[in-house]
Design an enzyme around this catalytic site. Structure first.
Site, PDB file in Angstrom:
ATOM      1  N   GLY A 100       4.001   0.273   5.701  1.00 51.56           N
ATOM      2  CA  GLY A 100       2.755   0.814   6.232  1.00 51.56           C
ATOM      3  C   GLY A 100       1.772   1.207   5.149  1.00 51.56           C
ATOM      4  O   GLY A 100       2.053   1.161   3.953  1.00 51.56           O
ATOM      5  N   GLY A 102       0.522   3.365   2.959  1.00 55.33           N
ATOM      6  CA  GLY A 102       0.941   4.628   2.355  1.00 55.33           C
ATOM      7  C   GLY A 102      -0.147   5.332   1.587  1.00 55.33           C
ATOM      8  O   GLY A 102      -0.091   6.538   1.381  1.00 55.33           O
ATOM      9  N   ARG A 103      -1.138   4.581   1.114  1.00 56.52           N
ATOM     10  CA  ARG A 103      -2.266   5.210   0.409  1.00 56.52           C
ATOM     11  C   ARG A 103      -3.571   4.519   0.751  1.00 56.52           C
ATOM     12  O   ARG A 103      -4.512   4.508  -0.039  1.00 56.52           O
ATOM     13  CB  ARG A 103      -2.034   5.191  -1.093  1.00 56.52           C
ATOM     14  CG  ARG A 103      -1.810   3.802  -1.630  1.00 56.52           C
ATOM     15  CD  ARG A 103      -1.636   3.793  -3.102  1.00 56.52           C
ATOM     16  NE  ARG A 103      -1.199   2.469  -3.502  1.00 56.52           N
ATOM     17  CZ  ARG A 103      -0.929   2.116  -4.750  1.00 56.52           C
ATOM     18  NH1 ARG A 103      -1.053   2.995  -5.690  1.00 56.52           N
ATOM     19  NH2 ARG A 103      -0.537   0.910  -5.035  1.00 56.52           N
ATOM     20  N   ASP A 134       2.213  10.252  -2.803  1.00 51.34           N
ATOM     21  CA  ASP A 134       1.198  11.244  -2.457  1.00 51.34           C
ATOM     22  C   ASP A 134      -0.030  10.650  -1.777  1.00 51.34           C
ATOM     23  O   ASP A 134      -0.901  11.375  -1.318  1.00 51.34           O
ATOM     24  CB  ASP A 134       0.778  12.043  -3.696  1.00 51.34           C
ATOM     25  CG  ASP A 134       0.224  11.171  -4.822  1.00 51.34           C
ATOM     26  OD1 ASP A 134      -0.149  10.020  -4.541  1.00 51.34           O
ATOM     27  OD2 ASP A 134       0.190  11.646  -5.967  1.00 51.34           O
ATOM     28  N   GLY A 135      -0.121   9.316  -1.735  1.00 51.71           N
ATOM     29  CA  GLY A 135      -1.244   8.686  -1.059  1.00 51.71           C
ATOM     30  C   GLY A 135      -2.510   8.569  -1.882  1.00 51.71           C
ATOM     31  O   GLY A 135      -3.519   8.050  -1.396  1.00 51.71           O
ATOM     32  N   ARG A 199      -1.319  -7.935   7.843  1.00 53.33           N
ATOM     33  CA  ARG A 199      -0.470  -8.652   6.889  1.00 53.33           C
ATOM     34  C   ARG A 199       0.712  -9.294   7.603  1.00 53.33           C
ATOM     35  O   ARG A 199       0.988  -9.001   8.760  1.00 53.33           O
ATOM     36  CB  ARG A 199       0.085  -7.668   5.846  1.00 53.33           C
ATOM     37  CG  ARG A 199      -0.997  -6.869   5.125  1.00 53.33           C
ATOM     38  CD  ARG A 199      -0.636  -5.378   5.092  1.00 53.33           C
ATOM     39  NE  ARG A 199      -1.736  -4.582   4.543  1.00 53.33           N
ATOM     40  CZ  ARG A 199      -1.923  -4.360   3.256  1.00 53.33           C
ATOM     41  NH1 ARG A 199      -1.059  -4.835   2.377  1.00 53.33           N
ATOM     42  NH2 ARG A 199      -2.931  -3.657   2.833  1.00 53.33           N
ATOM     43  N   ASP A 269       4.469  -7.704   2.583  1.00 54.86           N
ATOM     44  CA  ASP A 269       3.493  -6.699   2.997  1.00 54.86           C
ATOM     45  C   ASP A 269       2.202  -6.809   2.192  1.00 54.86           C
ATOM     46  O   ASP A 269       1.231  -6.109   2.482  1.00 54.86           O
ATOM     47  CB  ASP A 269       4.071  -5.287   2.876  1.00 54.86           C
ATOM     48  CG  ASP A 269       4.556  -4.970   1.475  1.00 54.86           C
ATOM     49  OD1 ASP A 269       5.490  -5.652   1.020  1.00 54.86           O
ATOM     50  OD2 ASP A 269       4.013  -4.054   0.821  1.00 54.86           O
ATOM     51  N   ASP A 279      -4.379  -6.448  -2.259  1.00 52.09           N
ATOM     52  CA  ASP A 279      -3.536  -5.511  -3.004  1.00 52.09           C
ATOM     53  C   ASP A 279      -3.420  -5.885  -4.480  1.00 52.09           C
ATOM     54  O   ASP A 279      -2.428  -6.475  -4.917  1.00 52.09           O
ATOM     55  CB  ASP A 279      -2.149  -5.403  -2.362  1.00 52.09           C
ATOM     56  CG  ASP A 279      -2.202  -4.702  -1.018  1.00 52.09           C
ATOM     57  OD1 ASP A 279      -3.142  -3.921  -0.806  1.00 52.09           O
ATOM     58  OD2 ASP A 279      -1.331  -4.948  -0.176  1.00 52.09           O
TER      59      ASP A 279
END
Length: 521
Positions: A100, A102-103, A134-135, A199, A269, A279
């Protein structure tokens, strides 16, 4: 600043029933609503004006407080409700389960001039998918993402775009080399732009859980909004979708190989269903033409995502997408038929791409042998890929092998390594190449123009990005602006920027950020 909002994704697909923002497993939902964390002192570093114009943001808007607050996550734009996507994935060939965003936090979908896109903040805080992270993101990686997304666009490579780069005003703790020595770095936020951020892993998540209702809803939604050319129904519709994704993925990989780009983290992903590069983590451009090179320190041992293996990894990832879509089709044979043609189709497209790089408009059967022998030659001694192919265009039909060699000699990192045997091999190949271009009907000038349109002069070498990062860390963004403008015209001569048409300097060979990079960002 006025954005034309649409909320198709959140309106038509199931949401997480909980809005508690803690790491957890999220079931039967395509996304979770989540608020960006307000930065303490956001400031705008750079904006890609051309990207802003794609959805109606003017130069005046960019200078406004609304722009700063919206794209730093400081405020939520009226009529929107930010969210994070749920997806799973295979990482380095291993099933990782739920991953997912995450950031990354999707702000909204916008529509302008009949085109829609999704705006997403990277580094704006934690989500239910952050796991142990921590995102947030740091300036170092955010500069690399912002510059690279736009550089790839202007190279003609399918990619996400980057609207803006901002400092959060907060410090973020990172262990850059995973060596047990974390340090605080400047926090930053990038606004990424794409048709969507769906994705391969989105489909894998629901297939892995046997949640076929959500799998079908997501697939139907994706086809409806992002593949409107697909008019078939039932099983055929899903097969046409898979075929389309396979083709655009193939096209993207051919472009990567054309310009020497190495993604570094081709996990499922990180594979977009749009066939766009997504990404930007530990990526790099091939400098020394070494098909076994990977920019990712995590991949150093097995080199799964090395330059020469990217086509095979794309196919492997498509197999995983096929497995995820299988419950909607219930017949492996038509999926296998698509997969079985991938390698053959890739070889054809690769051959044509290399013909273009070499300046061949007329197709000859012997081209494949000439290209294969060139690839072998490029690996004998350290040879800069970008400089070699760009300078190859300067060779003329009447040049002797010796004169032709002098025109490409600048691409070799150490000419002393060119022993007599290697020189003989190069002279022989250049003789064959001269004979081959003499079979072309176009003039030397026309061929050079054609070659220069596909062989870039300027690419975002890691050492260039690192110089920019070092300056930016001191508050100097002049090099960031310079490189951004340079990379908007990668195929043009730009004589005023000739200093960037150069091999990687020796000091950058082993420097952190200039040779290999970690996933730390």
């Amino acid at each position: 600043m006025k954005l034309h909002i649409q909320n198709n994704f959140t309106t038509e697909l199931p949401a997480d029933s909980s809005e508690i923002n803690i790491p957890r497993q999220v079931e039967q939902a395509c996304f979770s609503y989540v608020q960006p964390k307000q930065p303490s002192n956001p400031s705008l570093i750079h904006t890609a004006v051309e990207v802003a114009n794609l959805f109606g943001i003017s130069q005046e808007d960019i200078l406004s407080a609304d722009f700063l607050n919206t794209f730093s996550g400081n405020t939520v734009y009226p009529g929107t409700k930010p969210y994070a996507l749920a997806y799973a994935g295979h990482q380095f060939g291993n099933w990782a389960g739920q991953l997912g965003d995450g950031r990354a936090i999707n702000l909204t979908e916008v529509v302008y001039n009949d085109k829609s896109c999704t705006l997403q903040l990277k580094g704006a805080g934690p989500t239910p998918y952050s796991r142990t992270a921590d995102g947030f993101a740091v300036l170092r990686s955010s500069i690399r993402e912002h510059l690279c997304a736009e550089a790839m666009h202007y190279l003609g490579v399918p990619t996400t775009r980057s609207l803006s780069l901002m400092l959060s005003g907060d410090q973020v703790l990172r262990d850059i080399l995973y060596s047990g020595n974390p340090a605080y770095e400047k926090g930053a936020i990038v606004c990424r732009v794409a048709a969507s951020f769906i994705r391969f892993g989105n489909f894998e998540l629901f297939a892995s859980r046997n949640d076929l209702a959500t799998l079908q809803s997501l697939t139907d939604y994706t086809i409806k909004h992002h593949f409107p050319e697909i008019k078939s129904e039932g099983v055929e519709k899903y097969l046409d979708f898979f075929q389309a994704v396979s083709q655009t993925t193939l096209d993207m990989i051919v472009h990567w190989q054309r310009v020497g780009f190495v993604h570094g983290v081709m996990n499922t992903d990180n594979m977009s269903i749009h066939g766009i590069t997504i990404d930007y983590g530990p990526y790099g451009w091939l400098e020394d033409y070494n098909p076994n090179w990977t920019p990712n320190t995590t991949d150093r041992q097995h080199k799964r995502y090395r330059f020469g293996n990217q086509p095979e990894m794309a196919l492997w990832n498509l197999y995983q997408l096929a497995n995820a879509l299988y419950p909607l089709i219930n017949d492996a044979k038509p999926l296998e038929a698509v997969l079985n043609t991938f390698s053959t189709d890739y070889q054809k497209e690769y051959l044509n791409m290399m013909r273009n790089k070499l300046g061949f408009k007329i197709m000859k059967d012997e081209d494949a042998i000439l290209i294969e022998s060139l690839i072998e030659l490029l690996q004998l001694v350290e040879t800069d890929m970008t400089i070699f192919f760009r300078n190859l265009g300067s060779i003329q039909k009447e040049d002797s092998a010796e004169i032709a060699f002098d025109k490409i000699a600048a691409a070799f990192y150490d000419e002393k390594a060119l022993n007599e045997s290697i020189l003989d091999n190069w002279h022989a190949w250049l003789g064959y190449y001269r004979d081959r271009i003499n079979q072309e009907t176009v003039s030397d000038a026309e061929r050079k123009e054609h070659m220069n349109a596909v062989n870039p002069k300027y690419v975002l070498r890691n050492y260039m990005a690192q110089l920019c990062i070092d300056d930016a860390d001191k508050g100097d963004y002049s090099l960031l602006n310079e490189l951004f403008e340079l990379l908007k015209k990668p195929y043009e001569e730009q004589p005023e920027n000739q200093k960037w048409f150069a091999k990687r300097p020796d000091w950058a060979r082993d420097k952190v950020g200039c040779s290999m990079l970690s996933c730390s960002s």
